[in-house]
Design a protein around this motif. Sequence first.
Motif, PDB file in Angstrom:
ATOM      1  N   MET A 138       0.829  -1.126   0.000  1.00 44.29           N
ATOM      2  CA  MET A 138       0.000   0.000   0.000  1.00 44.29           C
ATOM      3  C   MET A 138       0.894   1.215   0.000  1.00 44.29           C
ATOM      4  SD  MET A 138      -2.968   0.183   2.603  1.00 44.29           S
ATOM      5  CE  MET A 138      -4.181   1.121   2.328  1.00 44.29           C
ATOM      6  N   GLY A 139       0.680   2.058  -0.864  1.00 46.09           N
ATOM      7  CA  GLY A 139       1.526   3.222  -0.978  1.00 46.09           C
ATOM      8  C   GLY A 139       0.733   4.487  -0.732  1.00 46.09           C
ATOM      9  N   PHE A 140       1.453   5.396  -0.186  1.00 49.48           N
ATOM     10  CA  PHE A 140       0.837   6.713   0.076  1.00 49.48           C
ATOM     11  C   PHE A 140       1.121   7.625  -1.084  1.00 49.48           C
ATOM     12  CE2 PHE A 140       1.575   5.200   4.454  1.00 49.48           C
ATOM     13  CZ  PHE A 140       0.287   5.288   4.944  1.00 49.48           C
ATOM     14  N   THR A 141       0.120   8.255  -1.522  1.00 49.62           N
ATOM     15  CA  THR A 141       0.314   9.199  -2.608  1.00 49.62           C
ATOM     16  C   THR A 141       0.460  10.597  -1.998  1.00 49.62           C
ATOM     17  OG1 THR A 141      -2.019   9.645  -2.859  1.00 49.62           O
ATOM     18  CG2 THR A 141      -1.114   7.882  -4.194  1.00 49.62           C
ATOM     19  N   MET A 142       0.893  11.517  -2.828  1.00 53.06           N
ATOM     20  CA  MET A 142       1.108  12.889  -2.377  1.00 53.06           C
ATOM     21  C   MET A 142      -0.203  13.492  -1.921  1.00 53.06           C
ATOM     22  SD  MET A 142       3.259  15.056  -1.773  1.00 53.06           S
ATOM     23  CE  MET A 142       4.616  15.766  -2.579  1.00 53.06           C
ATOM     24  N   GLY A 143      -1.295  13.131  -2.507  1.00 53.25           N
ATOM     25  CA  GLY A 143      -2.608  13.646  -2.122  1.00 53.25           C
ATOM     26  C   GLY A 143      -3.006  13.179  -0.738  1.00 53.25           C
ATOM     27  N   ASP A 144      -2.641  11.888  -0.405  1.00 51.65           N
ATOM     28  CA  ASP A 144      -2.955  11.363   0.924  1.00 51.65           C
ATOM     29  C   ASP A 144      -2.167  12.125   1.998  1.00 51.65           C
ATOM     30  OD1 ASP A 144      -4.674   9.523  -0.184  1.00 51.65           O
ATOM     31  OD2 ASP A 144      -3.176   7.912  -0.225  1.00 51.65           O
ATOM     32  N   VAL A 145      -0.925  12.407   1.728  1.00 56.27           N
ATOM     33  CA  VAL A 145      -0.062  13.114   2.697  1.00 56.27           C
ATOM     34  C   VAL A 145      -0.591  14.533   2.897  1.00 56.27           C
ATOM     35  CG1 VAL A 145       2.272  14.002   3.092  1.00 56.27           C
ATOM     36  CG2 VAL A 145       1.933  11.723   2.157  1.00 56.27           C
ATOM     37  N   LEU A 146      -0.957  15.195   1.799  1.00 51.47           N
ATOM     38  CA  LEU A 146      -1.471  16.554   1.923  1.00 51.47           C
ATOM     39  C   LEU A 146      -2.812  16.569   2.640  1.00 51.47           C
ATOM     40  CD1 LEU A 146      -0.632  18.184  -1.514  1.00 51.47           C
ATOM     41  CD2 LEU A 146       0.334  18.716   0.716  1.00 51.47           C
ATOM     42  N   LEU A 147      -3.626  15.563   2.435  1.00 55.70           N
ATOM     43  CA  LEU A 147      -4.929  15.475   3.066  1.00 55.70           C
ATOM     44  C   LEU A 147      -4.797  15.362   4.577  1.00 55.70           C
ATOM     45  CD1 LEU A 147      -7.824  15.480   1.974  1.00 55.70           C
ATOM     46  CD2 LEU A 147      -7.784  13.016   2.131  1.00 55.70           C
ATOM     47  N   VAL A 148      -3.786  14.699   5.079  1.00 59.01           N
ATOM     48  CA  VAL A 148      -3.562  14.531   6.515  1.00 59.01           C
ATOM     49  C   VAL A 148      -2.720  15.691   7.053  1.00 59.01           C
ATOM     50  CG1 VAL A 148      -2.473  13.073   8.245  1.00 59.01           C
ATOM     51  CG2 VAL A 148      -3.783  12.044   6.407  1.00 59.01           C
ATOM     52  N   ALA A 149      -1.712  16.129   6.337  1.00 61.04           N
ATOM     53  CA  ALA A 149      -0.766  17.134   6.824  1.00 61.04           C
ATOM     54  C   ALA A 149      -1.404  18.521   6.876  1.00 61.04           C
ATOM     55  CB  ALA A 149       0.467  17.156   5.947  1.00 61.04           C
ATOM     56  N   THR A 150      -2.262  18.863   5.962  1.00 64.74           N
ATOM     57  CA  THR A 150      -2.831  20.220   5.929  1.00 64.74           C
ATOM     58  C   THR A 150      -3.631  20.516   7.191  1.00 64.74           C
ATOM     59  OG1 THR A 150      -2.892  20.136   3.512  1.00 64.74           O
ATOM     60  CG2 THR A 150      -4.260  21.799   4.581  1.00 64.74           C
ATOM     61  N   PRO A 151      -4.553  19.666   7.625  1.00 62.96           N
ATOM     62  CA  PRO A 151      -5.285  19.978   8.872  1.00 62.96           C
ATOM     63  C   PRO A 151      -4.354  20.023  10.085  1.00 62.96           C
ATOM     64  CG  PRO A 151      -6.439  18.269   7.677  1.00 62.96           C
ATOM     65  CD  PRO A 151      -5.147  18.514   6.972  1.00 62.96           C
ATOM     66  N   VAL A 152      -3.319  19.190  10.099  1.00 60.71           N
ATOM     67  CA  VAL A 152      -2.385  19.183  11.223  1.00 60.71           C
ATOM     68  C   VAL A 152      -1.614  20.508  11.266  1.00 60.71           C
ATOM     69  CG1 VAL A 152      -0.303  18.077  12.145  1.00 60.71           C
ATOM     70  CG2 VAL A 152      -2.195  16.687  11.303  1.00 60.71           C
ATOM     71  N   VAL A 153      -1.163  21.004  10.122  1.00 60.96           N
ATOM     72  CA  VAL A 153      -0.433  22.273  10.056  1.00 60.96           C
ATOM     73  C   VAL A 153      -1.354  23.418  10.466  1.00 60.96           C
ATOM     74  CG1 VAL A 153       0.677  23.903   8.464  1.00 60.96           C
ATOM     75  CG2 VAL A 153       1.212  21.465   8.345  1.00 60.96           C
ATOM     76  N   ILE A 154      -2.596  23.385  10.009  1.00 52.51           N
ATOM     77  CA  ILE A 154      -3.553  24.439  10.370  1.00 52.51           C
ATOM     78  C   ILE A 154      -3.822  24.415  11.879  1.00 52.51           C
ATOM     79  CG2 ILE A 154      -5.948  25.200  10.113  1.00 52.51           C
ATOM     80  CD1 ILE A 154      -5.766  24.376   7.175  1.00 52.51           C
ATOM     81  N   LEU A 155      -3.983  23.228  12.455  1.00 52.60           N
ATOM     82  CA  LEU A 155      -4.215  23.080  13.895  1.00 52.60           C
ATOM     83  C   LEU A 155      -3.024  23.620  14.689  1.00 52.60           C
ATOM     84  CD1 LEU A 155      -6.028  22.069  16.173  1.00 52.60           C
ATOM     85  CD2 LEU A 155      -4.929  19.842  15.957  1.00 52.60           C
ATOM     86  N   ILE A 156      -1.819  23.309  14.248  1.00 53.60           N
ATOM     87  CA  ILE A 156      -0.611  23.797  14.928  1.00 53.60           C
ATOM     88  C   ILE A 156      -0.541  25.329  14.831  1.00 53.60           C
ATOM     89  CG2 ILE A 156       1.909  23.823  14.809  1.00 53.60           C
ATOM     90  CD1 ILE A 156       1.765  20.855  14.057  1.00 53.60           C
ATOM     91  N   ALA A 157      -0.868  25.890  13.686  1.00 55.46           N
ATOM     92  CA  ALA A 157      -0.838  27.347  13.504  1.00 55.46           C
ATOM     93  C   ALA A 157      -1.862  28.029  14.402  1.00 55.46           C
ATOM     94  CB  ALA A 157      -1.077  27.700  12.046  1.00 55.46           C
ATOM     95  N   VAL A 158      -3.064  27.451  14.522  1.00 54.77           N
ATOM     96  CA  VAL A 158      -4.108  28.031  15.367  1.00 54.77           C
ATOM     97  C   VAL A 158      -3.680  27.970  16.833  1.00 54.77           C
ATOM     98  CG1 VAL A 158      -6.468  27.678  16.205  1.00 54.77           C
ATOM     99  CG2 VAL A 158      -6.001  27.654  13.766  1.00 54.77           C
ATOM    100  N   LEU A 159      -3.123  26.841  17.262  1.00 51.10           N
ATOM    101  CA  LEU A 159      -2.662  26.715  18.646  1.00 51.10           C
ATOM    102  C   LEU A 159      -1.538  27.701  18.948  1.00 51.10           C
ATOM    103  CD1 LEU A 159      -2.761  22.841  19.173  1.00 51.10           C
ATOM    104  CD2 LEU A 159      -4.280  24.568  20.151  1.00 51.10           C
TER     105      LEU A 159
END
Length: 151
Positions: free
Chosen positions: A1-22
């Motif tokens: 099973m491989g992760f595509t760039m879209g999967d990484v962006l789908l998970v990483a974007t909300p995490v980055v936004i959450l970190i920025a808000v905190l």
Amino acid sequence: MGFTMGDVLLVATPVVILIAVLWALTAALKPRNSGLSDAERYQRELAARSAAHQAAQVQQATAARASVYAATKPKQNVQQPPPVGHQAGIIPGSGMAGYNGPILPNGQLNPQLALQLQGMVRNGQKIQAIKLLRQQTHMDLSTAKNYVDRL
């Protein structure tokens, strides 16, 4: 099973936004620097100088008031001359109990005269009260006026 760039962006974007808000929340709620700015320091120094100046003025005013009070207060242990037209030791009404002339032996004003003066002041007869006080005690005008003003 491989992760595509879209999967990484789908998970990483909300995490980055959450970190920025905190981070923004912690920066906003963080206590400010407790050091004083130049303007605040100037305001505090100005307030301290103003308070010291006011205290000095109050002290000077109190001293001046005490000096005026001491100057206008009838002197104690000072013999007042007898009223004009009377022989020494013979004062009309001296046989009456409690009458000692306008000035009592302790230097205070006779209470009867003081009450008469207060009544005159209350009735708006301030000038007449000053005249009566001067006639009875031989005070100078300034002392008599200051005494009547305090009634």
